[in-house]
Write a protein that holds these residues in place. Sequence first.
Motif, PDB file in Angstrom:
ATOM      1  N   ASP A 165      17.812  24.445  28.035  1.00  0.00           N
ATOM      2  CA  ASP A 165      18.039  24.503  29.599  1.00  0.00           C
ATOM      3  C   ASP A 165      16.509  25.184  30.118  1.00  0.00           C
ATOM      4  O   ASP A 165      16.024  25.819  29.518  1.00  0.00           O
ATOM      5  CB  ASP A 165      19.016  25.692  29.571  1.00  0.00           C
ATOM      6  CG  ASP A 165      19.415  26.162  30.994  1.00  0.00           C
ATOM      7  OD1 ASP A 165      18.787  25.542  32.058  1.00  0.00           O
ATOM      8  OD2 ASP A 165      20.307  26.947  31.261  1.00  0.00           O
ATOM      9  N   GLN A 166      16.450  24.545  31.276  1.00  0.00           N
ATOM     10  CA  GLN A 166      15.052  25.063  31.870  1.00  0.00           C
ATOM     11  C   GLN A 166      15.262  26.518  32.354  1.00  0.00           C
ATOM     12  O   GLN A 166      14.060  27.176  32.206  1.00  0.00           O
ATOM     13  CB  GLN A 166      14.928  24.100  33.219  1.00  0.00           C
ATOM     14  CG  GLN A 166      14.629  22.703  33.075  1.00  0.00           C
ATOM     15  CD  GLN A 166      13.451  22.550  31.932  1.00  0.00           C
ATOM     16  OE1 GLN A 166      12.308  23.181  32.517  1.00  0.00           O
ATOM     17  NE2 GLN A 166      13.534  21.262  31.236  1.00  0.00           N
ATOM     18  N   ASN A 167      16.252  26.949  32.694  1.00  0.00           N
ATOM     19  CA  ASN A 167      16.174  28.324  32.859  1.00  0.00           C
ATOM     20  C   ASN A 167      16.028  29.250  31.704  1.00  0.00           C
ATOM     21  O   ASN A 167      15.402  30.256  31.921  1.00  0.00           O
ATOM     22  CB  ASN A 167      17.618  28.873  33.512  1.00  0.00           C
ATOM     23  CG  ASN A 167      17.993  28.135  34.545  1.00  0.00           C
ATOM     24  OD1 ASN A 167      17.059  28.104  35.619  1.00  0.00           O
ATOM     25  ND2 ASN A 167      19.409  27.938  35.131  1.00  0.00           N
ATOM     26  N   THR A 168      16.470  28.822  30.576  1.00  0.00           N
ATOM     27  CA  THR A 168      16.152  29.658  29.295  1.00  0.00           C
ATOM     28  C   THR A 168      14.764  29.465  29.065  1.00  0.00           C
ATOM     29  O   THR A 168      14.187  30.602  28.718  1.00  0.00           O
ATOM     30  CB  THR A 168      17.105  28.898  28.202  1.00  0.00           C
ATOM     31  OG1 THR A 168      18.267  28.948  28.464  1.00  0.00           O
ATOM     32  CG2 THR A 168      16.720  29.593  26.876  1.00  0.00           C
ATOM     33  N   VAL A 190      20.713  20.833  23.984  1.00  0.00           N
ATOM     34  CA  VAL A 190      20.404  20.755  25.360  1.00  0.00           C
ATOM     35  C   VAL A 190      19.460  22.140  25.786  1.00  0.00           C
ATOM     36  O   VAL A 190      19.747  23.183  25.214  1.00  0.00           O
ATOM     37  CB  VAL A 190      21.605  21.012  26.353  1.00  0.00           C
ATOM     38  CG1 VAL A 190      21.375  20.767  27.547  1.00  0.00           C
ATOM     39  CG2 VAL A 190      22.659  19.795  25.833  1.00  0.00           C
TER      40      VAL A 190
END
Length: 349
Positions: A48-51, A46
């Motif tokens: 993460d867009q934040n990552t 997965v």
Amino acid sequence: MKSDNNYTFAIGISVGLHLLLVVVLIFSSGFAMDEKPKINTIQAVVIDQNTIAKQASQIRQDRERAERAENERLKRLKQQAAQLEKNRKAEEERIRDLKAQQVKEKKAARQAEEERKKAVAEAKKQKERAVAAEAERKRKADAAAKAEVAKQAKIKADKEKATKEAAKKAQLEKERAAKAEADRKAKEKAAKVEAERKAKAEADRVAKAKVAAEKARQEKARAAKADAERKQKEAALNDIFAGLEDETVQNSSAKQQHIDDELNRYSAIYTQMIQQNLLTDETYIGKSCRVKIKLASSGLLLSVTTLSGDAQVCRAAKTAVTKVNVFPMSNDADIAAKLTNINLTVQPE
């Protein structure tokens, strides 16, 4: 300018590398999503867009830090380049100043050397002028000294000449006065000559008798005294003769008589001169000697020979004639011719 291009190229490479990293991450996540699960190997990934945002932010921050670092480095490089350029310009300026200073110093050294050479040349000229001036001064001083010496010598010579001339004149005056006085006295005493001769002859005989005992001791002094007396008496007799000759010539009219009288007179004079130089003792009294005398025209004795008489008296007579040596001579040629060969009788008194 070349340094700035290098810095831009480096920044471009850094940015490109970061973008490539982002693309790789995106593609790697897409492939993971399309990949089908395998049997016995089920794994879910997965993203993460934040990552991703954080990574992108991190990448941006890294890029910004890199840009800032690169900018700082470039700024430092520019500052260093500017400082280097400033230092280069300062060094060039220093070198130019140094070269200018060296040129100035060389010029000053050349000028100083030229001035030194000029000073040496001028000093040499001054020394030469001083030497020449000293030589000229010495030459003038020597010339002046020589001139002064010559002047003083001339003054001295003139003074001595004047003194001699004055002395000579005084002596001539004295001699003329003495001659005049002698002539006067001779004329006054002409009548007394014979008596004085006899008195003097007697006095001489007595004196010679006394001197005979001291003959050896007083021979030299007596000879000198006799010579001085002879010269003095010769001068007196010459004066007498001159006066008598003039008087005889004036008063006599017969030449032969005059000659005979003069021969007799000169014979008396010669005899008297011989008697004055005759050394005798009492044993000679009453004895005589006849001598023949040969004279030069000047009266100088040429020879004396004995004709007859006592041997001792003849020896004494010859000695006395030799002591007289020079006899007065007449100015009359006839009389002088007879006087050059004359016979005399010497008789001690």
